[in-house]
Scaffold this motif. Sequence first.
Motif, mmCIF file in Angstrom:
data_model
loop_
_atom_site.group_PDB
_atom_site.id
_atom_site.type_symbol
_atom_site.label_atom_id
_atom_site.label_comp_id
_atom_site.label_asym_id
_atom_site.label_seq_id
_atom_site.Cartn_x
_atom_site.Cartn_y
_atom_site.Cartn_z
ATOM 1 N N LEU A 1 0.812 -1.211 0.000
ATOM 2 C CA LEU A 1 0.000 0.000 0.000
ATOM 3 C C LEU A 1 0.849 1.267 0.000
ATOM 4 C CD1 LEU A 1 -2.801 1.250 0.109
ATOM 5 C CD2 LEU A 1 -2.711 1.081 2.608
ATOM 6 N N LEU A 2 1.903 1.296 0.826
ATOM 7 C CA LEU A 2 2.753 2.484 0.881
ATOM 8 C C LEU A 2 3.424 2.753 -0.452
ATOM 9 C CD1 LEU A 2 3.864 4.781 2.612
ATOM 10 C CD2 LEU A 2 5.743 3.255 3.298
ATOM 11 N N ALA A 3 3.830 1.673 -1.138
ATOM 12 C CA ALA A 3 4.471 1.837 -2.446
ATOM 13 C C ALA A 3 3.517 2.483 -3.450
ATOM 14 C CB ALA A 3 4.943 0.481 -2.967
ATOM 15 N N VAL A 4 2.298 1.958 -3.533
ATOM 16 C CA VAL A 4 1.318 2.486 -4.484
ATOM 17 C C VAL A 4 0.882 3.898 -4.077
ATOM 18 C CG1 VAL A 4 -0.955 2.107 -5.529
ATOM 19 C CG2 VAL A 4 0.531 0.150 -5.031
ATOM 20 N N TYR A 5 0.702 4.112 -2.774
ATOM 21 C CA TYR A 5 0.288 5.426 -2.270
ATOM 22 C C TYR A 5 1.313 6.508 -2.627
ATOM 23 C CZ TYR A 5 -0.807 9.102 1.144
ATOM 24 O OH TYR A 5 -1.105 10.304 1.738
ATOM 25 N N MET A 6 2.599 6.232 -2.396
ATOM 26 C CA MET A 6 3.625 7.223 -2.699
ATOM 27 C C MET A 6 3.768 7.427 -4.202
ATOM 28 S SD MET A 6 6.580 6.619 0.194
ATOM 29 C CE MET A 6 7.396 8.153 -0.312
ATOM 30 N N HIS A 7 3.607 6.356 -4.967
ATOM 31 C CA HIS A 7 3.693 6.461 -6.424
ATOM 32 C C HIS A 7 2.591 7.375 -6.970
ATOM 33 C CE1 HIS A 7 4.298 5.335 -10.579
ATOM 34 N NE2 HIS A 7 3.053 4.914 -10.665
ATOM 35 N N GLN B 1 9.145 16.784 -4.505
ATOM 36 C CA GLN B 1 9.464 17.590 -3.335
ATOM 37 C C GLN B 1 10.973 17.695 -3.173
ATOM 38 O OE1 GLN B 1 7.261 16.452 0.295
ATOM 39 N NE2 GLN B 1 5.969 15.203 -1.051
ATOM 40 N N GLU B 2 11.388 18.770 -2.552
ATOM 41 C CA GLU B 2 12.812 18.967 -2.256
ATOM 42 C C GLU B 2 13.134 18.305 -0.917
ATOM 43 O OE1 GLU B 2 14.958 22.799 -0.844
ATOM 44 O OE2 GLU B 2 14.958 22.875 -3.045
ATOM 45 N N LEU B 3 14.089 17.359 -0.945
ATOM 46 C CA LEU B 3 14.502 16.701 0.285
ATOM 47 C C LEU B 3 15.382 17.622 1.119
ATOM 48 C CD1 LEU B 3 15.320 12.986 -0.635
ATOM 49 C CD2 LEU B 3 13.453 13.839 0.764
ATOM 50 N N SER C 1 15.715 16.659 -5.103
ATOM 51 C CA SER C 1 14.250 16.546 -5.130
ATOM 52 C C SER C 1 13.866 15.173 -5.663
ATOM 53 C CB SER C 1 13.650 17.642 -6.027
ATOM 54 O OG SER C 1 13.962 18.923 -5.530
ATOM 55 N N VAL C 2 12.834 14.593 -5.079
ATOM 56 C CA VAL C 2 12.356 13.270 -5.505
ATOM 57 C C VAL C 2 10.839 13.242 -5.497
ATOM 58 C CG1 VAL C 2 14.380 11.960 -4.748
ATOM 59 C CG2 VAL C 2 12.523 12.415 -3.139
ATOM 60 N N GLU C 3 10.271 12.263 -6.166
ATOM 61 C CA GLU C 3 8.820 12.057 -6.170
ATOM 62 C C GLU C 3 8.526 10.577 -6.384
ATOM 63 O OE1 GLU C 3 6.729 13.698 -9.498
ATOM 64 O OE2 GLU C 3 8.378 13.317 -10.885
ATOM 65 N N PHE D 1 9.862 6.624 -2.639
ATOM 66 C CA PHE D 1 9.596 5.375 -1.931
ATOM 67 C C PHE D 1 10.884 4.584 -1.726
ATOM 68 C CE2 PHE D 1 8.592 0.777 -2.388
ATOM 69 C CZ PHE D 1 7.986 0.606 -1.162
ATOM 70 N N GLY D 2 11.759 4.553 -2.738
ATOM 71 C CA GLY D 2 13.038 3.872 -2.606
ATOM 72 C C GLY D 2 13.862 4.432 -1.453
ATOM 73 N N TRP D 3 13.842 5.763 -1.281
ATOM 74 C CA TRP D 3 14.571 6.397 -0.182
ATOM 75 C C TRP D 3 13.952 6.041 1.175
ATOM 76 C CZ3 TRP D 3 19.189 8.732 -0.229
ATOM 77 C CH2 TRP D 3 19.707 9.145 -1.458
ATOM 78 N N ILE D 4 12.633 5.968 1.233
ATOM 79 C CA ILE D 4 11.954 5.632 2.492
ATOM 80 C C ILE D 4 12.273 4.192 2.905
ATOM 81 C CG2 ILE D 4 9.689 5.251 3.548
ATOM 82 C CD1 ILE D 4 10.484 8.178 3.383
#
Length: 424
Positions: free
Chosen positions: A248-254, A260-262, A271-273, A278-281
Amino acid sequence: MKWKDWDRNLKVRLFGEFLTNVLFWMFFPFMAIYFSEHLGKELAGILLIASQLVGVFTGLIGGYCADKFGRKKMMTISMFGQGISFVCFALANSPWLESAMLSFICFSALGFFGSFYWPASHAMVADVVPEKHRNEVFAVFYTAINISVVIGPILGGILFFEHRFALLIASAAASFLMTVLIYKLIRETVPIYKEEVSTGTEKQKSNLRHVIKEQLKDYKVIANDKAFLLFIGGGIFAAQAFMQMDLLLAVYMHEKVPLQELFSIGDWSVSVEGEKAFGWIIAENGLLVALFTVFISKWMTKYNERNVFVISSCLYGVAMLLFGYTISIWVIAFGMLIFTVAELMVVGIQESFIAKVSPEHMRGQYFAAGSLRFAIGRAIAPIAIPLTVWIGYEWTFNILFLSTLLGALMYVWTFRLIRIRKIS
């Protein structure tokens, strides 16, 4: 327990499993995104549920086989089967063929063979490590896995979507290498246990019917252990929340997390999206686990086991609430911190608990039955993906929160029954 005192079986496995896990985590976290995009959320959810239900039963068979036919034999067969599955998986994502359905079949086959590997693997640790050192050894293996979780998702965020064929071929090669290492360097550790037989009774042949009959008879003993069944029940509710990290978290973040700027330094910024965020999380989770598993595992041994399990389950629920009510990467990162603390609290004690309550000659089956927490949790977890289509993300995360509280209550009842059993 010092490294020089480790059994060679453990050293070989630690190296081999680290290698295979790095490659595994380069593609596994992104499979929910892949299937949702190629097959649709509803169909992807249904298929993932079906594949995990198969894993529930194969996990039990794996535990039986680990006790009856040996840890080494089952680990060798399993790893070779995973190598073949990876080859087919690669062909389904090759320059010559692209098939999401064949990819799903191969992905399910990996889960099937994994169900035969892990009960034998965990039982082998219990076979060769004294009880007082098991928490520590299990924690070291868990740390190694999660070092791979740091490396894998970050690289996978790039390679999975752009170089999937090469990634899967490398995974196949690693699986075959691990097969050779197990076959050549690992010794069998299954305890010798002789069943009593009536005089004049001939030994039955090990045909399929006999295997199933004996398996059901042995698992009936486990089914009568009410405290252990409640422990499994509590673990299922905690595990289905834990599994949402890759679903769920993978699909939700996708779908929901925008660019956003990290952080930034002067004119330089990162910046990532979506899936890269999700890979960073996931890498955050792996890094925290790699750094703090041994420390927190030792720390948790000072506290009552019941309280550790209950608090862990509740923290999973808090993390679910945080994930479902934000699109900020930093808030999600804080939620992942809480999520990881919940995970680490029970890393060592859950395997040690199973080893402690299981009879020696049924240890593999108890570990397999204990793995039902994750097998059934994985089977339930994909429901969350189509559920978001029907009720939305917020309500889906709310349901996950409530389920973790139910799991905490089941843990309370588990240890109450154990206390009553000890008194009687």
